[in-house]
Design a protein around this motif. Structure first.
Motif, short mmCIF file in Angstrom:
data_model
loop_
_atom_site.label_atom_id
_atom_site.label_comp_id
_atom_site.label_asym_id
_atom_site.label_seq_id
_atom_site.Cartn_x
_atom_site.Cartn_y
_atom_site.Cartn_z
N GLU A 56 -6.65 4.40 3.37
CA GLU A 56 -5.82 3.20 3.28
C GLU A 56 -6.48 2.04 4.04
O GLU A 56 -6.48 0.90 3.57
CB GLU A 56 -4.42 3.44 3.88
CG GLU A 56 -3.49 4.24 3.02
CD GLU A 56 -2.11 4.42 3.66
OE1 GLU A 56 -1.70 3.58 4.49
OE2 GLU A 56 -1.44 5.40 3.31
N CYS A 97 -4.27 7.00 -2.20
CA CYS A 97 -3.46 5.82 -1.90
C CYS A 97 -3.72 4.75 -2.95
O CYS A 97 -4.74 4.77 -3.64
CB CYS A 97 -3.75 5.31 -0.50
SG CYS A 97 -5.50 5.16 -0.09
N ILE A 99 0.87 -1.18 0.00
CA ILE A 99 0.00 0.00 0.00
C ILE A 99 0.91 1.22 0.00
O ILE A 99 1.87 1.29 0.75
CB ILE A 99 -0.99 0.00 1.18
CG1 ILE A 99 -1.98 1.16 1.02
CG2 ILE A 99 -0.30 0.05 2.54
CD1 ILE A 99 -3.38 0.86 1.44
N HIS A 100 0.62 2.15 -0.91
CA HIS A 100 1.47 3.33 -1.09
C HIS A 100 0.62 4.59 -0.95
O HIS A 100 -0.47 4.68 -1.53
CB HIS A 100 2.11 3.27 -2.48
CG HIS A 100 3.07 4.39 -2.72
ND1 HIS A 100 4.32 4.42 -2.15
CD2 HIS A 100 2.95 5.52 -3.45
CE1 HIS A 100 4.93 5.54 -2.52
NE2 HIS A 100 4.13 6.23 -3.32
N PRO A 101 1.11 5.60 -0.19
CA PRO A 101 0.30 6.80 0.06
C PRO A 101 0.36 7.86 -1.04
O PRO A 101 0.64 9.03 -0.79
CB PRO A 101 0.90 7.32 1.38
CG PRO A 101 2.33 6.90 1.32
CD PRO A 101 2.35 5.59 0.57
N SER A 102 0.09 7.43 -2.27
CA SER A 102 -0.10 8.40 -3.36
C SER A 102 -0.89 7.70 -4.45
O SER A 102 -1.11 6.49 -4.40
CB SER A 102 1.24 8.89 -3.93
OG SER A 102 1.77 7.96 -4.86
N GLN A 105 -7.25 2.01 -6.17
CA GLN A 105 -6.82 3.33 -5.70
C GLN A 105 -7.99 4.06 -5.06
O GLN A 105 -9.14 3.79 -5.38
CB GLN A 105 -6.29 4.18 -6.87
CG GLN A 105 -5.00 3.67 -7.44
CD GLN A 105 -4.43 4.59 -8.51
OE1 GLN A 105 -5.14 4.96 -9.45
NE2 GLN A 105 -3.17 4.94 -8.39
N VAL A 161 -5.42 10.43 4.24
CA VAL A 161 -5.01 9.33 3.36
C VAL A 161 -5.03 8.00 4.13
O VAL A 161 -5.53 7.00 3.63
CB VAL A 161 -3.63 9.59 2.72
CG1 VAL A 161 -3.12 8.37 1.97
CG2 VAL A 161 -3.72 10.79 1.76
#
Length: 192
Positions: free
Chosen positions: A179, A140, A113-116, A157, A175
């Motif tokens: 997530e 995210c 999981i990536h915060p963008s 996303q 965010v």
């Protein structure tokens, strides 16, 4: 691709480096009846990771190995994953980059999981970049892990609006709230 076999949940490891908010959420998700995964191992590259406390709280095995020598660490981890019959890995705030060799040798799927909103803002400091660039939205992404940083196939996303008043802290909180919804939804999608 890991397949669900009958009613058995897929044995999963969660890799963390920090507070473990996504880890705690994934453990709770794994306990619900229709969850496709069971969390059987928590791994961290640092004994200081606050998220390790969930190991005792939820009775999940934990393993810590520093990445001072990443080759040795990865070999130990791969052996442990094999021994524990882990077929799926969720990276949740894991601040080390797994080698191409590790990704290839692990006999299963790895997701992160990536915060963008990938492909925008790979790597670190995503919220600062979004604010500095006066973006209207952030968000995210849950994606498959490949040897190229934050470049694997996107699973799901979630968009978050950035208000003029948002700071690094307020945006990070917004965010993170998304997530916590997105990760379980992405896992359900993978195994559906």
């Amino acid at each position: 691709m890991v397949k669900l076999t009958g009613l058995k949940k897929v044995k999963t490891a969660v890799f963390i480096s920090g507070t473990g908010s996504n880890l705690k959420n994934l453990i709770k998700f794994s306990k619900i009846k229709n969850s496709p995964i069971s969390i059987d191992l928590i791994f961290s590259n640092t004994a200081k990771a606050k998220g390790l406390r969930f190991s005792n709280q939820f009775n999940v095995k934990k393993y810590v190995s520093s990445f001072k020598d990443s080759k040795i660490a990865e070999t130990k981890i791969l052996n442990l994953l094999k021994k524990e019959n882990i077929k799926f890995i969720c990276l949740a705030g894991f601040m080390k980059i797994l080698s191409k060799n590790f990704i290839k040798k692990f006999n299963g799927e790895i997701v992160n999981i990536h915060p963008s909103l990938l492909p925008k803002y790979k790597g670190l400091n995503t919220h600062i970049k979004a604010i500095q660039n006066k973006d209207k939205v952030a968000g995210c992404t849950v994606h498959f892990v490949t040897a190229k940083l934050d470049s694997g196939k996107i699973i799901l996303q979630k968009v978050v609006k950035i208000s003029k008043k948002d700071t690094l802290t307020t945006l990070a909180k917004k965010v993170l709230r998304q997530e916590l919804k997105l990760y379980p939804a992405a896992i359900k999608k993978i195994f559906s």
